[in-house]
Design a protein around this motif. Structure first.
Motif, PDB file in Angstrom:
ATOM      1  N   ALA A  24       0.831  -1.201   0.000  1.00 60.83           N
ATOM      2  CA  ALA A  24       0.000   0.000   0.000  1.00 60.83           C
ATOM      3  C   ALA A  24       0.868   1.255   0.000  1.00 60.83           C
ATOM      4  O   ALA A  24       0.606   2.201  -0.750  1.00 60.83           O
ATOM      5  CB  ALA A  24      -0.942  -0.014   1.203  1.00 60.83           C
ATOM      6  N   ALA A  25       1.910   1.257   0.809  1.00 63.72           N
ATOM      7  CA  ALA A  25       2.825   2.407   0.844  1.00 63.72           C
ATOM      8  C   ALA A  25       3.524   2.571  -0.505  1.00 63.72           C
ATOM      9  O   ALA A  25       3.681   3.695  -0.998  1.00 63.72           O
ATOM     10  CB  ALA A  25       3.853   2.229   1.967  1.00 63.72           C
ATOM     11  N   TYR A  26       3.931   1.479  -1.120  1.00 64.69           N
ATOM     12  CA  TYR A  26       4.596   1.511  -2.424  1.00 64.69           C
ATOM     13  C   TYR A  26       3.693   2.144  -3.483  1.00 64.69           C
ATOM     14  O   TYR A  26       4.144   2.916  -4.324  1.00 64.69           O
ATOM     15  CB  TYR A  26       4.982   0.089  -2.814  1.00 64.69           C
ATOM     16  CG  TYR A  26       5.634  -0.049  -4.164  1.00 64.69           C
ATOM     17  CD1 TYR A  26       6.958   0.344  -4.368  1.00 64.69           C
ATOM     18  CD2 TYR A  26       4.945  -0.599  -5.234  1.00 64.69           C
ATOM     19  CE1 TYR A  26       7.563   0.202  -5.600  1.00 64.69           C
ATOM     20  CE2 TYR A  26       5.542  -0.752  -6.479  1.00 64.69           C
ATOM     21  CZ  TYR A  26       6.854  -0.341  -6.654  1.00 64.69           C
ATOM     22  OH  TYR A  26       7.447  -0.486  -7.874  1.00 64.69           O
ATOM     23  N   LEU A  27       2.394   1.824  -3.425  1.00 67.56           N
ATOM     24  CA  LEU A  27       1.438   2.348  -4.402  1.00 67.56           C
ATOM     25  C   LEU A  27       0.845   3.698  -4.003  1.00 67.56           C
ATOM     26  O   LEU A  27       0.161   4.334  -4.803  1.00 67.56           O
ATOM     27  CB  LEU A  27       0.293   1.350  -4.600  1.00 67.56           C
ATOM     28  CG  LEU A  27       0.664   0.018  -5.240  1.00 67.56           C
ATOM     29  CD1 LEU A  27      -0.551  -0.903  -5.267  1.00 67.56           C
ATOM     30  CD2 LEU A  27       1.210   0.220  -6.639  1.00 67.56           C
ATOM     31  N   LEU A  40     -11.711  -6.620  -5.784  1.00 67.14           N
ATOM     32  CA  LEU A  40     -12.639  -6.134  -6.798  1.00 67.14           C
ATOM     33  C   LEU A  40     -12.002  -5.737  -8.120  1.00 67.14           C
ATOM     34  O   LEU A  40     -12.683  -5.695  -9.138  1.00 67.14           O
ATOM     35  CB  LEU A  40     -13.399  -4.917  -6.249  1.00 67.14           C
ATOM     36  CG  LEU A  40     -14.107  -5.128  -4.913  1.00 67.14           C
ATOM     37  CD1 LEU A  40     -14.660  -3.808  -4.401  1.00 67.14           C
ATOM     38  CD2 LEU A  40     -15.219  -6.159  -5.048  1.00 67.14           C
ATOM     39  N   LYS A  41     -10.730  -5.415  -8.106  1.00 65.83           N
ATOM     40  CA  LYS A  41     -10.126  -4.811  -9.299  1.00 65.83           C
ATOM     41  C   LYS A  41      -8.989  -5.626  -9.892  1.00 65.83           C
ATOM     42  O   LYS A  41      -8.192  -5.113 -10.655  1.00 65.83           O
ATOM     43  CB  LYS A  41      -9.664  -3.397  -8.974  1.00 65.83           C
ATOM     44  CG  LYS A  41     -10.825  -2.505  -8.571  1.00 65.83           C
ATOM     45  CD  LYS A  41     -10.383  -1.129  -8.211  1.00 65.83           C
ATOM     46  CE  LYS A  41     -11.583  -0.301  -7.784  1.00 65.83           C
ATOM     47  NZ  LYS A  41     -11.220   0.804  -6.953  1.00 65.83           N
ATOM     48  N   GLY A  42      -8.894  -6.887  -9.519  1.00 60.89           N
ATOM     49  CA  GLY A  42      -7.956  -7.782 -10.180  1.00 60.89           C
ATOM     50  C   GLY A  42      -6.493  -7.652  -9.812  1.00 60.89           C
ATOM     51  O   GLY A  42      -5.637  -8.082 -10.578  1.00 60.89           O
ATOM     52  N   LEU A  43      -6.179  -7.053  -8.663  1.00 66.12           N
ATOM     53  CA  LEU A  43      -4.785  -6.983  -8.247  1.00 66.12           C
ATOM     54  C   LEU A  43      -4.341  -8.367  -7.795  1.00 66.12           C
ATOM     55  O   LEU A  43      -4.892  -8.933  -6.851  1.00 66.12           O
ATOM     56  CB  LEU A  43      -4.593  -5.961  -7.124  1.00 66.12           C
ATOM     57  CG  LEU A  43      -3.181  -5.820  -6.564  1.00 66.12           C
ATOM     58  CD1 LEU A  43      -2.173  -5.522  -7.673  1.00 66.12           C
ATOM     59  CD2 LEU A  43      -3.148  -4.731  -5.510  1.00 66.12           C
ATOM     60  N   MET A  53      -1.380 -12.461   3.501  1.00 61.62           N
ATOM     61  CA  MET A  53      -1.373 -12.145   2.081  1.00 61.62           C
ATOM     62  C   MET A  53      -0.017 -11.543   1.735  1.00 61.62           C
ATOM     63  O   MET A  53       0.557 -10.785   2.518  1.00 61.62           O
ATOM     64  CB  MET A  53      -2.480 -11.138   1.763  1.00 61.62           C
ATOM     65  CG  MET A  53      -2.546 -10.783   0.302  1.00 61.62           C
ATOM     66  SD  MET A  53      -3.998  -9.824  -0.158  1.00 61.62           S
ATOM     67  CE  MET A  53      -3.689  -8.285   0.649  1.00 61.62           C
ATOM     68  N   ARG A  54       0.477 -11.872   0.563  1.00 63.13           N
ATOM     69  CA  ARG A  54       1.723 -11.304   0.065  1.00 63.13           C
ATOM     70  C   ARG A  54       1.529 -10.895  -1.392  1.00 63.13           C
ATOM     71  O   ARG A  54       0.744 -11.500  -2.125  1.00 63.13           O
ATOM     72  CB  ARG A  54       2.882 -12.306   0.143  1.00 63.13           C
ATOM     73  CG  ARG A  54       3.264 -12.715   1.544  1.00 63.13           C
ATOM     74  CD  ARG A  54       3.952 -11.571   2.289  1.00 63.13           C
ATOM     75  NE  ARG A  54       4.394 -11.986   3.597  1.00 63.13           N
ATOM     76  CZ  ARG A  54       3.672 -11.911   4.707  1.00 63.13           C
ATOM     77  NH1 ARG A  54       2.452 -11.437   4.667  1.00 63.13           N
ATOM     78  NH2 ARG A  54       4.167 -12.300   5.863  1.00 63.13           N
ATOM     79  N   LEU A  55       2.266  -9.869  -1.784  1.00 60.13           N
ATOM     80  CA  LEU A  55       2.208  -9.366  -3.151  1.00 60.13           C
ATOM     81  C   LEU A  55       3.635  -9.206  -3.656  1.00 60.13           C
ATOM     82  O   LEU A  55       4.540  -8.911  -2.889  1.00 60.13           O
ATOM     83  CB  LEU A  55       1.502  -8.010  -3.184  1.00 60.13           C
ATOM     84  CG  LEU A  55       0.087  -8.016  -2.625  1.00 60.13           C
ATOM     85  CD1 LEU A  55       0.067  -7.451  -1.228  1.00 60.13           C
ATOM     86  CD2 LEU A  55      -0.844  -7.256  -3.514  1.00 60.13           C
ATOM     87  N   ASP A  61       3.364  -3.367 -10.117  1.00 60.26           N
ATOM     88  CA  ASP A  61       3.707  -2.545 -11.281  1.00 60.26           C
ATOM     89  C   ASP A  61       2.846  -2.899 -12.490  1.00 60.26           C
ATOM     90  O   ASP A  61       2.362  -2.010 -13.205  1.00 60.26           O
ATOM     91  CB  ASP A  61       5.192  -2.696 -11.633  1.00 60.26           C
ATOM     92  CG  ASP A  61       6.113  -2.134 -10.556  1.00 60.26           C
ATOM     93  OD1 ASP A  61       5.667  -1.265  -9.773  1.00 60.26           O
ATOM     94  OD2 ASP A  61       7.273  -2.573 -10.493  1.00 60.26           O
ATOM     95  N   GLU A  62       2.613  -4.187 -12.726  1.00 57.23           N
ATOM     96  CA  GLU A  62       1.767  -4.628 -13.849  1.00 57.23           C
ATOM     97  C   GLU A  62       0.340  -4.126 -13.679  1.00 57.23           C
ATOM     98  O   GLU A  62      -0.292  -3.677 -14.640  1.00 57.23           O
ATOM     99  CB  GLU A  62       1.772  -6.149 -13.956  1.00 57.23           C
ATOM    100  CG  GLU A  62       3.083  -6.731 -14.430  1.00 57.23           C
ATOM    101  CD  GLU A  62       3.162  -8.241 -14.264  1.00 57.23           C
ATOM    102  OE1 GLU A  62       2.163  -8.874 -13.842  1.00 57.23           O
ATOM    103  OE2 GLU A  62       4.241  -8.803 -14.551  1.00 57.23           O
ATOM    104  N   TRP A  63      -0.182  -4.192 -12.451  1.00 57.36           N
ATOM    105  CA  TRP A  63      -1.552  -3.755 -12.188  1.00 57.36           C
ATOM    106  C   TRP A  63      -1.691  -2.253 -12.431  1.00 57.36           C
ATOM    107  O   TRP A  63      -2.663  -1.810 -13.039  1.00 57.36           O
ATOM    108  CB  TRP A  63      -1.944  -4.116 -10.752  1.00 57.36           C
ATOM    109  CG  TRP A  63      -3.336  -3.732 -10.400  1.00 57.36           C
ATOM    110  CD1 TRP A  63      -4.487  -4.386 -10.755  1.00 57.36           C
ATOM    111  CD2 TRP A  63      -3.745  -2.600  -9.642  1.00 57.36           C
ATOM    112  NE1 TRP A  63      -5.573  -3.732 -10.242  1.00 57.36           N
ATOM    113  CE2 TRP A  63      -5.145  -2.630  -9.547  1.00 57.36           C
ATOM    114  CE3 TRP A  63      -3.047  -1.576  -9.003  1.00 57.36           C
ATOM    115  CZ2 TRP A  63      -5.864  -1.663  -8.856  1.00 57.36           C
ATOM    116  CZ3 TRP A  63      -3.766  -0.612  -8.312  1.00 57.36           C
ATOM    117  CH2 TRP A  63      -5.154  -0.670  -8.250  1.00 57.36           C
ATOM    118  N   VAL A  64      -0.708  -1.479 -11.988  1.00 63.31           N
ATOM    119  CA  VAL A  64      -0.750  -0.032 -12.207  1.00 63.31           C
ATOM    120  C   VAL A  64      -0.727   0.261 -13.705  1.00 63.31           C
ATOM    121  O   VAL A  64      -1.535   1.055 -14.205  1.00 63.31           O
ATOM    122  CB  VAL A  64       0.417   0.673 -11.480  1.00 63.31           C
ATOM    123  CG1 VAL A  64       0.544   2.126 -11.943  1.00 63.31           C
ATOM    124  CG2 VAL A  64       0.237   0.599  -9.979  1.00 63.31           C
TER     125      VAL A  64
END
Length: 72
Positions: A24-27, A40-43, A53-55, A61-64
């Motif tokens: 969240a901080a990164y984005l 809801l938005k496919g992240l 949960m891990r990302l 970057d791909e999602w953005v």
């Protein structure tokens, strides 16, 4: 033998994985907005057990890039 990590310890700097708060901080989002994006938005994210949960940074970057809104 490597020391055990504590639950709130950050991921190692060289780890490709981020915790929700770090992602969240990164984005530049709130943690709630990050969870909404996952639901809801496919992240893309990885669910490990019930509450973990891990990302991956490349998934963020791909999602953005996939959700860029063109001006005009």
């Amino acid at each position: 033998m490597a020391p055990k990590r504590r639950g709130n310890a950050p991921e190692p700097v060289d780890s490709p994985w981020m915790r929700p708060r770090e992602a969240a901080a990164y984005l530049g989002l709130s943690v709630d907005a990050l969870y909404d994006a996952c639901q809801l938005k496919g992240l893309k994210h990885s669910k490990l057990g019930h509450a973990t949960m891990r990302l991956r940074r490349e998934w963020l970057d791909e999602w953005v890039e996939a959700n860029v809104v063109k001006a005009g």
